[in-house]
Design an enzyme around this catalytic site. Structure first.
Site, PDB file in Angstrom:
ATOM      1  N   ASP A   1       0.912  -1.440   0.106  1.00 56.58           N
ATOM      2  CA  ASP A   1      -0.552  -0.247  -0.044  1.00 56.58           C
ATOM      3  C   ASP A   1       0.446   1.318   0.320  1.00 56.58           C
ATOM      4  O   ASP A   1       1.598   1.284   1.139  1.00 56.58           O
ATOM      5  CB  ASP A   1      -0.971   0.092   0.786  1.00 56.58           C
ATOM      6  CG  ASP A   1      -2.245   0.862   1.163  1.00 56.58           C
ATOM      7  OD1 ASP A   1      -1.807   1.780   0.442  1.00 56.58           O
ATOM      8  OD2 ASP A   1      -2.800   0.970   1.985  1.00 56.58           O
ATOM      9  N   ILE A   2       0.754   2.330  -1.349  1.00 58.94           N
ATOM     10  CA  ILE A   2       1.560   3.234  -0.889  1.00 58.94           C
ATOM     11  C   ILE A   2       1.701   4.188   0.285  1.00 58.94           C
ATOM     12  O   ILE A   2       2.628   4.307   0.290  1.00 58.94           O
ATOM     13  CB  ILE A   2       1.916   3.573  -2.511  1.00 58.94           C
ATOM     14  CG1 ILE A   2       3.142   4.322  -3.477  1.00 58.94           C
ATOM     15  CG2 ILE A   2       0.774   4.709  -3.289  1.00 58.94           C
ATOM     16  CD1 ILE A   2       4.185   3.876  -2.947  1.00 58.94           C
TER      17      ILE A   2
ATOM     18  N   SER B   1      -0.197   5.078 -15.185  1.00 62.44           N
ATOM     19  CA  SER B   1      -1.083   4.677 -15.781  1.00 62.44           C
ATOM     20  C   SER B   1      -1.205   3.498 -15.918  1.00 62.44           C
ATOM     21  O   SER B   1      -2.379   3.306 -17.112  1.00 62.44           O
ATOM     22  CB  SER B   1      -0.584   4.966 -16.906  1.00 62.44           C
ATOM     23  OG  SER B   1      -0.589   6.602 -17.152  1.00 62.44           O
ATOM     24  N   THR B   2      -1.162   2.338 -15.003  1.00 59.91           N
ATOM     25  CA  THR B   2      -1.705   1.087 -16.170  1.00 59.91           C
ATOM     26  C   THR B   2      -2.821   0.749 -15.233  1.00 59.91           C
ATOM     27  O   THR B   2      -3.447  -0.051 -15.741  1.00 59.91           O
ATOM     28  CB  THR B   2      -0.782  -0.210 -15.494  1.00 59.91           C
ATOM     29  OG1 THR B   2      -0.116   0.025 -14.111  1.00 59.91           O
ATOM     30  CG2 THR B   2       1.198   0.042 -15.899  1.00 59.91           C
TER      31      THR B   2
ATOM     32  N   VAL C   1      -6.016   3.978  -6.216  1.00 59.36           N
ATOM     33  CA  VAL C   1      -4.939   4.418  -5.773  1.00 59.36           C
ATOM     34  C   VAL C   1      -4.358   5.915  -5.614  1.00 59.36           C
ATOM     35  O   VAL C   1      -4.570   6.149  -4.109  1.00 59.36           O
ATOM     36  CB  VAL C   1      -3.441   4.057  -6.619  1.00 59.36           C
ATOM     37  CG1 VAL C   1      -2.041   5.120  -6.110  1.00 59.36           C
ATOM     38  CG2 VAL C   1      -3.322   2.616  -6.234  1.00 59.36           C
ATOM     39  N   ASP C   2      -4.805   6.880  -6.433  1.00 61.80           N
ATOM     40  CA  ASP C   2      -5.033   8.091  -6.454  1.00 61.80           C
ATOM     41  C   ASP C   2      -5.602   8.854  -5.725  1.00 61.80           C
ATOM     42  O   ASP C   2      -5.339   9.181  -4.247  1.00 61.80           O
ATOM     43  CB  ASP C   2      -5.313   8.703  -7.975  1.00 61.80           C
ATOM     44  CG  ASP C   2      -5.085  10.498  -7.922  1.00 61.80           C
ATOM     45  OD1 ASP C   2      -4.433  11.243  -6.934  1.00 61.80           O
ATOM     46  OD2 ASP C   2      -5.707  11.134  -8.600  1.00 61.80           O
TER      47      ASP C   2
END
Length: 262
Positions: A9-10, A117-118, A33-34
């Protein structure tokens, strides 16, 4: 530079800075995520992003991390995939380069990337990894450590294989006078790719480096130049070894060894 490919988890990553895959508005609208980064960073993070007044595709901007563990968040705006014929790869690499530049300007030594982007903009994972990993390995040298933080094990395998192929190609192209040192560096880097602990046990680590040499011995013993098929087969063997190798536990005795190579 130590490069790792890990699942996690970033928003909980203890790096100096994290790189988020952002929308051009920078308002947390690009994907899961963003949104998670903005939620974890709090309203101050979103307010700071709003003050930046957006960001063009292929670029990146930086804010403090606020409530995140990381001091900084770099908001990288990657391209939307529309088939690969509209400069998507150039834009993707551009936002990674800009992220590295921003991190260097702030004196960041430990940087963690999401897969830009993925997941939010349909960029194929394998194509992204094939482009991005060599860039990070070749141009991220001012960092002490770069982590690629993956959403799942499938993504981890894609980016790990790209890193394996990077090293195999370098070994294949190395001059014989450089080969011995490069083999040692490559073995250490390949073993460290999926090691989660910052301070691996030195005995277990040394054994895995020796095991990696054994895995690659048939490839290394081939006469040069080796073909694409040989490199791909060697990569398959290395990837299989990650499934078989035992977990390396934490210890404090490996720092001097790693520092001699990174």
């Amino acid at each position: 530079m130590q490069f790792r490919v890990l699942v996690g988890d970033i928003t909980k990553w203890p790096a100096d800075a994290i790189v988020n895959s952002a929308s051009s508005s920078l308002l947390g609208l690009s994907g899961a995520v963003d949104r998670a980064v903005h939620k974890a960073g709090g309203i101050s993070l979103t307010a700071a992003c709003r003050s930046l007044k957006g960001c063009r595709t292929g670029d990146a901007k930086i804010t403090f991390g606020y409530k995140l563990p990381a001091k900084y968040v770099i908001h990288a705006v990657g391209p939307i995939w529309v088939g690969g014929k509209r400069g998507e790869e150039e834009e993707l690499l551009s936002c990674y380069r800009k992220s590295l530049s921003l991190a260097e300007d702030k004196g960041v030594r430990y940087l963690a990337f999401t897969s830009v982007s993925t997941e939010d903009k349909r960029y194929p994972r394998q194509r992204a990894a094939a482009a991005v990993v060599p860039l990070l390995m070749e141009e991220g040298g001012k960092m002490e450590r770069i982590d690629l933080v993956c959403a799942d094990a499938e993504m981890q395998a894609v980016y790990t294989r790209a890193a394996v192929l990077f090293w195999l190609r370098h070994l294949n192209d190395a001059h014989k006078d450089e080969l011995a040192d490069m083999i040692e560096e490559a073995m250490i880097s390949l073993v460290m790719l999926q090691v989660e602990t910052d301070k691996p046990d030195p005995i277990a680590f040394a054994e895995q480096v020796r095991a990696m040499k054994r895995v690659l011995r048939p490839f290394l013993d081939m006469s040069q130049p080796r073909g694409i098929v040989d490199i791909e087969k060697a990569a398959d063997t290395v990837m299989q070894s990650y499934q078989e190798q035992p977990e390396i536990k934490s210890s404090s005795g490996l720092e001097s060894l790693l520092q001699s190579y990174y």
